[in-house]
Structures are given as structure tokens and as C-alpha cells.
Write an enzyme that holds these catalytic residues in place. Structure first.
Site, short mmCIF file in Angstrom:
data_model
loop_
_atom_site.label_atom_id
_atom_site.label_comp_id
_atom_site.label_asym_id
_atom_site.label_seq_id
_atom_site.Cartn_x
_atom_site.Cartn_y
_atom_site.Cartn_z
N ASP A 107 -15.66 19.12 -46.28
CA ASP A 107 -14.45 18.32 -46.10
C ASP A 107 -14.64 17.21 -45.08
O ASP A 107 -14.16 16.09 -45.25
CB ASP A 107 -13.29 19.22 -45.66
CG ASP A 107 -12.76 20.08 -46.80
OD1 ASP A 107 -13.07 19.77 -47.97
OD2 ASP A 107 -12.04 21.05 -46.53
N ASN A 122 -6.41 12.71 -43.30
CA ASN A 122 -5.72 13.96 -42.98
C ASN A 122 -4.58 13.76 -41.98
O ASN A 122 -3.43 13.99 -42.30
CB ASN A 122 -6.71 14.98 -42.40
CG ASN A 122 -7.16 15.98 -43.43
OD1 ASN A 122 -6.78 15.91 -44.59
ND2 ASN A 122 -7.99 16.93 -43.01
N ASP A 123 -4.96 13.35 -40.76
CA ASP A 123 -3.94 13.33 -39.71
C ASP A 123 -4.33 12.47 -38.52
O ASP A 123 -5.49 12.16 -38.30
CB ASP A 123 -3.63 14.75 -39.23
CG ASP A 123 -4.89 15.55 -38.92
OD1 ASP A 123 -5.83 14.98 -38.34
OD2 ASP A 123 -4.95 16.75 -39.26
N ARG A 172 -1.32 19.12 -17.82
CA ARG A 172 -0.03 19.79 -18.01
C ARG A 172 0.67 19.22 -19.24
O ARG A 172 0.17 18.32 -19.90
CB ARG A 172 0.83 19.59 -16.76
CG ARG A 172 0.26 20.27 -15.52
CD ARG A 172 1.03 19.89 -14.28
NE ARG A 172 0.86 18.47 -13.95
CZ ARG A 172 1.42 17.88 -12.91
NH1 ARG A 172 2.18 18.57 -12.09
NH2 ARG A 172 1.22 16.60 -12.68
N ASP A 223 2.35 20.04 -25.81
CA ASP A 223 0.92 19.76 -25.73
C ASP A 223 0.50 18.58 -26.59
O ASP A 223 -0.59 18.04 -26.40
CB ASP A 223 0.12 20.99 -26.17
CG ASP A 223 0.16 22.10 -25.12
OD1 ASP A 223 0.65 21.84 -24.01
OD2 ASP A 223 -0.31 23.22 -25.42
N GLN A 260 -12.17 13.80 -36.07
CA GLN A 260 -13.54 13.30 -36.01
C GLN A 260 -13.75 12.18 -35.01
O GLN A 260 -14.77 12.13 -34.33
CB GLN A 260 -13.98 12.82 -37.41
CG GLN A 260 -14.08 13.96 -38.42
CD GLN A 260 -14.53 13.49 -39.78
OE1 GLN A 260 -14.32 12.35 -40.16
NE2 GLN A 260 -15.16 14.39 -40.53
#
Length: 284
Positions: free
Chosen positions: A60, A134-135, A145, A164, A234
């Protein structure tokens, strides 16, 4: 398909055994004298203008990288053949290469367009434009933090939350990091965008599904914290304070070749839900 090219991830086939086998089979099946072979790591620098079909040998990650690298210059379809681990995006596993060749020869295939994302990162010091199949992920550093994120959709404020990070995903990417963070599966042929928070400090902040042409602006209040933006897991860049991030549908999609008997739900079960070949669902 007179001009077939093969892009190989050399780390998946160090002795060229798989590559040589695939080249031999394609030449014999389609009576080809020559097949151009490309290294997936530097394919952006290669000339693929005459390629009618690009075979991608890898996993992938290989297909994701090639889709981003060639998005501006390549218009022909891509056929993913999995020689990696998961192979969710590939149309066929290498063990089924002979069956795939028969289907190609008989014309039992179709082309599907998968939407991609465009991501513009702007600050006083830098401007960068990235793409993702993908994203796009904005997330804090390991020792940082929680960060305060403010999200606008089509110029209107959607939410401000601490957490996060967040994941902006395509339908193709809905089975990846977004799914791990609690996002839904989205059928891959649809044109939608999801925003999924990563460990939000409020239960009211949940995934939202947006229309595909939505424009998303993100601002992160992190003057003393480290924030990183990654595309497809990536490529990563560090986000400075006062940096704006704009994510929208990319102008060009990626064209994939899938076979007529492709069963998305079977692939979803075997490679994501069960990670096995059980429950093939031949009968209910």
C-alpha cells in the site's frame, strides 16, 4: 494496452525474482517485446508519457507514494499488485497473477477514480503544497502536551478543541489511521472528506463527514509545543506557530484498474476486519 510499465519497490524484491517473473508473464500474455521498468523511489523523475498502464509492484505504501508523485503528470490507470504486507489498495495479490492476466486479456476490468486531497501549508517563513491519497494528519510531537485546534469548514467555524491531533481523510483513507482513531468506513467510490480527532479532551468532539468539495482550514495554538503534519504517513513537515493549513479536494484524482468481480466488502473483511479469508459470504 500496447505500452505497459512496471514500477517496482526494490526493497520488496531485492533479488528481482518477482520482477523478472512478472515481466516474463506480461510479455508472453500480451505478446510484448519490451516493458519499461521503473524504480518506485525515483519515479517522479522518469518519463511515463507513453505508458498506457502502470503496474505497481509493492504494498500500500508503494502505491500511495506513486499516486502522489505522479498526480500532476500521469493520466493512465494504475494496477496495484501486492508483494508487500497488507495490500488493501492493490487489485490483486502476487499469488493470483495468472488469474489477473487472464482477466486483463479478456477485458474483465474497469477504471475507478479515487479522490485525493490538496494541502496548503502557509506561514510567514514558508509555503508548501502537498497531496494525499489517504489522509492529512496534524499531530503533536511525542513529548508535547495537548494542542488547541480550531477548525473552519467553508469559512465557517466548526469546532475548537484540545487533543493530540486530527485526521482529514478521503474515503480511500477511511480504512487507515482514521479507522484506528474511531472514524467510519466510507465506500471508496464516494467523494467525501472526514475529520476525525485524535484523543480529544472532550467526548463531544467526534468524526464529521463532509461533502467532497469542502474547504477545511486548521489553526493550531502550539507556541511551546511541537506539531507535525504528515501526508499518507510518509512525508512529514514541522508546523510552526501561526501556520495555517488548508485542506481541500485535489483537482485530479488517481485512476485505478480493478477487475469486474472486485468485492470491496470481501477485501474489507479479509484485510481489515478479520485479516483472514474466513467468512467469504458466498451464502447468507
Amino acid at each position: 494496452m500496447n505500452n505497459i510499465g512496471i514500477a517496482i519497490n526494490p526493497s520488496k524484491d531485492v533479488d528481482n525474482r518477482i520482477l523478472n517473473m512478472v515481466v516474463k508473464k506480461f510479455k508472453e500474455k500480451f505478446n510484448l517485446k519490451n516493458i519499461e521498468v521503473f524504480n518506485s523511489f525515483d519515479i517522479e523523475e522518469q518519463n511515463l508519457a507513453d505508458i498506457d498502464l502502470l503496474i505497481v509492484l509493492g504494498g500500500d505504501g508503494t502505491l500511495l507514494g506513486i499516486a502522489r508523485s505522479l498526480n500532476d503528470s500521469f493520466n493512465s490507470p494504475i494496477l496495484g499488485i501486492n508483494i508487500g504486507n497488507l495490500g488493501f489498495l492493490s487489485s490483486v495479490d502476487i499469488s493470483d497473477i495468472d488469474i489477473a492476466l487472464e482477466k486483463l486479456k479478456d477485458g474483465k476490468y474497469k477504471f475507478v477514480d479515487r479522490m485525493m486531497l490538496n494541502c496548503k501549508v502557509e506561514s510567514d517563513e514558508n509555503k508548501e503544497e502537498l497531496k494525499a491519497l489517504n489522509d492529512v494528519v496534524l499531530a503533536r510531537g511525542t513529548l508535547s502536551r495537548m494542542v488547541k485546534f480550531t477548525i473552519f469548514v467553508d469559512g465557517k467555524i466548526y469546532s475548537t478543541f484540545k487533543g493530540d491531533g486530527l485526521i482529514i481523510a478521503t474515503p480511500t483513507g477511511s480504512t487507515a489511521y482514521s479507522f484506528s482513531a474511531g472514524g467510519p468506513f466510507i465506500y471508496p467510490d464516494l467523494e467525501l472528506i472526514t475529520i476525525t480527532p485524535i484523543c480529544p479532551h472532550t467526548k463531544s468532539m467526534q468524526t464529521i463527514v463532509l461533502k467532497g468539495d469542502s474547504v477545511i482550514d486548521i489553526y493550531a495554538d502550539h507556541e511551546e509545543e511541537k506539531i507535525y503534519l504528515t501526508v499518507d504517513g510518509q512525508k512529514a513537515i514541522k508546523i510552526n506557530h501561526e501556520t495555517s493549513v488548508k485542506v481541500s479536494k485535489n483537482k485530479k484524482s488517481v485512476k485505478l484498474l480493478v477487475f469486474d468481480d472486485y468485492d470491496y466488502f470481501k477485501v474489507l473483511r479479509s484485510k481489515i476486519l478479520n485479516n483472514s479469508k474466513e467468512c467469504d459470504g458466498e451464502k447468507l
